[in-house]
Motif scaffolding. Sequence first.
Motif, mmCIF file in Angstrom:
data_model
loop_
_atom_site.group_PDB
_atom_site.id
_atom_site.type_symbol
_atom_site.label_atom_id
_atom_site.label_comp_id
_atom_site.label_asym_id
_atom_site.label_seq_id
_atom_site.Cartn_x
_atom_site.Cartn_y
_atom_site.Cartn_z
ATOM 1 N N LYS A 100 40.701 45.120 41.171
ATOM 2 C CA LYS A 100 39.654 44.152 41.466
ATOM 3 C C LYS A 100 40.084 42.786 40.945
ATOM 4 C CE LYS A 100 34.707 43.273 40.784
ATOM 5 N NZ LYS A 100 33.459 43.752 40.140
ATOM 6 N N PRO A 101 40.634 41.947 41.819
ATOM 7 C CA PRO A 101 41.040 40.614 41.378
ATOM 8 C C PRO A 101 39.845 39.797 40.901
ATOM 9 C CG PRO A 101 41.964 41.132 43.534
ATOM 10 C CD PRO A 101 40.946 42.173 43.234
ATOM 11 N N GLU A 102 40.134 38.847 40.047
ATOM 12 C CA GLU A 102 39.098 37.926 39.600
ATOM 13 C C GLU A 102 38.556 37.166 40.811
ATOM 14 O OE1 GLU A 102 38.640 34.039 36.641
ATOM 15 O OE2 GLU A 102 40.444 35.284 36.568
ATOM 16 N N GLY A 103 37.240 37.166 40.979
ATOM 17 C CA GLY A 103 36.624 36.478 42.100
ATOM 18 C C GLY A 103 36.383 37.353 43.317
ATOM 19 N N TRP A 118 41.691 48.259 48.740
ATOM 20 C CA TRP A 118 42.124 47.119 49.547
ATOM 21 C C TRP A 118 40.986 46.124 49.676
ATOM 22 C CZ3 TRP A 118 39.049 46.247 53.715
ATOM 23 C CH2 TRP A 118 38.423 47.338 54.323
ATOM 24 N N PHE A 119 41.337 44.896 49.947
ATOM 25 C CA PHE A 119 40.361 43.858 50.252
ATOM 26 C C PHE A 119 40.980 42.948 51.301
ATOM 27 C CE2 PHE A 119 42.865 42.677 46.583
ATOM 28 C CZ PHE A 119 43.274 41.378 46.837
ATOM 29 N N ALA A 120 40.185 42.567 52.294
ATOM 30 C CA ALA A 120 40.678 41.765 53.404
ATOM 31 C C ALA A 120 40.369 40.298 53.153
ATOM 32 C CB ALA A 120 40.039 42.224 54.705
ATOM 33 N N ASP A 268 45.444 38.098 42.530
ATOM 34 C CA ASP A 268 44.382 37.182 42.091
ATOM 35 C C ASP A 268 44.439 35.878 42.893
ATOM 36 O OD1 ASP A 268 43.619 39.020 40.174
ATOM 37 O OD2 ASP A 268 44.540 37.960 38.494
ATOM 38 N N TRP A 269 45.654 35.374 43.093
ATOM 39 C CA TRP A 269 45.793 34.127 43.845
ATOM 40 C C TRP A 269 45.297 34.286 45.277
ATOM 41 C CZ3 TRP A 269 48.354 32.996 48.369
ATOM 42 C CH2 TRP A 269 48.295 31.653 48.747
ATOM 43 N N THR A 270 45.485 35.451 45.874
ATOM 44 C CA THR A 270 45.124 35.632 47.282
ATOM 45 C C THR A 270 43.627 35.517 47.538
ATOM 46 O OG1 THR A 270 44.898 38.072 47.236
ATOM 47 C CG2 THR A 270 47.119 37.150 47.640
ATOM 48 N N VAL A 271 42.802 35.542 46.481
ATOM 49 C CA VAL A 271 41.352 35.367 46.674
ATOM 50 C C VAL A 271 40.870 34.046 46.074
ATOM 51 C CG1 VAL A 271 40.902 37.842 46.792
ATOM 52 C CG2 VAL A 271 40.774 36.704 44.592
ATOM 53 N N SER A 272 41.788 33.127 45.826
ATOM 54 C CA SER A 272 41.428 31.831 45.247
ATOM 55 C C SER A 272 41.005 30.838 46.329
ATOM 56 C CB SER A 272 42.618 31.248 44.480
ATOM 57 O OG SER A 272 43.672 30.911 45.380
ATOM 58 N N ILE A 285 39.396 34.016 60.941
ATOM 59 C CA ILE A 285 38.583 34.751 59.969
ATOM 60 C C ILE A 285 39.190 34.566 58.585
ATOM 61 C CG2 ILE A 285 37.728 37.012 59.239
ATOM 62 C CD1 ILE A 285 37.967 37.943 62.144
ATOM 63 N N VAL A 286 38.432 33.960 57.697
ATOM 64 C CA VAL A 286 38.806 33.828 56.291
ATOM 65 C C VAL A 286 37.609 34.319 55.481
ATOM 66 C CG1 VAL A 286 39.467 32.259 54.430
ATOM 67 C CG2 VAL A 286 40.320 31.854 56.749
#
Length: 335
Positions: A100-103, A118-120, A268-272, A285-286
Amino acid sequence: MHLGMRWALGGLTALMLSSTAMAESITVYTAYEEDEAAAFLEEAKKALPDVDVNLLRLSTGDLAARIIAEKANPQHDVLWGFAVTSMVNPQILEGLEAYKPEGLDAIPARFRDPDGKWFAVTGYMAALCVNNERLKDKGLKMPTSWADLTDPSFKGEVVMPNPASSGTGYIQIDSLLQMMGEEKGWAFLDKLDKNVAQYIKSGSRPCNAASAGEYTVGASFGLRAVKNIEEGYPITLVVPSEGAGNELEANGLVAASKNKDAAKRFLDWTVSKEAANAYFSWKAIVTVPGGTMPERFTKAGLPEDVSQVLFPVDFKAAAEDRTRIIQTWQEKYER
């Protein structure tokens, strides 16, 4: 195509690696297009200058085959930008570890695995490209839905991707079957098929054919329509009112990774917010909040919040049913 690369392609590499002698190193597998991946990684390097990324980019099918072939001894730390309909394959999913990444909580639950594997962050959506000039010349009414395309006036004026060879084509067919139920869905596709001039082995070429005036309507995906409108083609982007079929591109942590600290920092960066803005240069889609959709997207006809028009695809069912649905489609319609 195998791209062994550190952070970026070509001449950027030397510049970006000049101070990475002590960098942590991770291997990332991705199905993003190489120009997309290079652009995203250039932004990631700004946030993670001490992480050295070796990237392997393959098409979705080839990458899935490689991951399965290597599952006894995975060679990567992170899976990035990979189709959810492939991610949910048990042979791939079992190799991932919940993280679970931050954010992450800011990303709606529908874009995340309930078990956290996974998270898209990005995706693409079905859309219609309608040639305004040919529409007028033929005396046709602007379609707003898939249902409109079954009107006899559109006979021979519609082109679609072949779902056996195009991921875009498959999400179009599968989403219609899911939203209508299979019995009514196949009956609908029987009606639609009567108006389809041809099925093309590409997700983008139907839009290109409509843009060139060869047909009135090309079923394609949102960003292809945006790009063609920007290039001056006389088309209108239509999101079908029934809801847009879509594919999500997801990330995950490899359970066997020996570099988990660096891998987690990358995820973590990928959900920033910075990542979200990078994605918006390339993706309709973002799912990551905080980014800003470019004005050129909305001017071309994409809604500011595309989540409101996406059909809620059951990706697990789409993956499990794929072989059967494509076989039935080929028996009925392929020509």
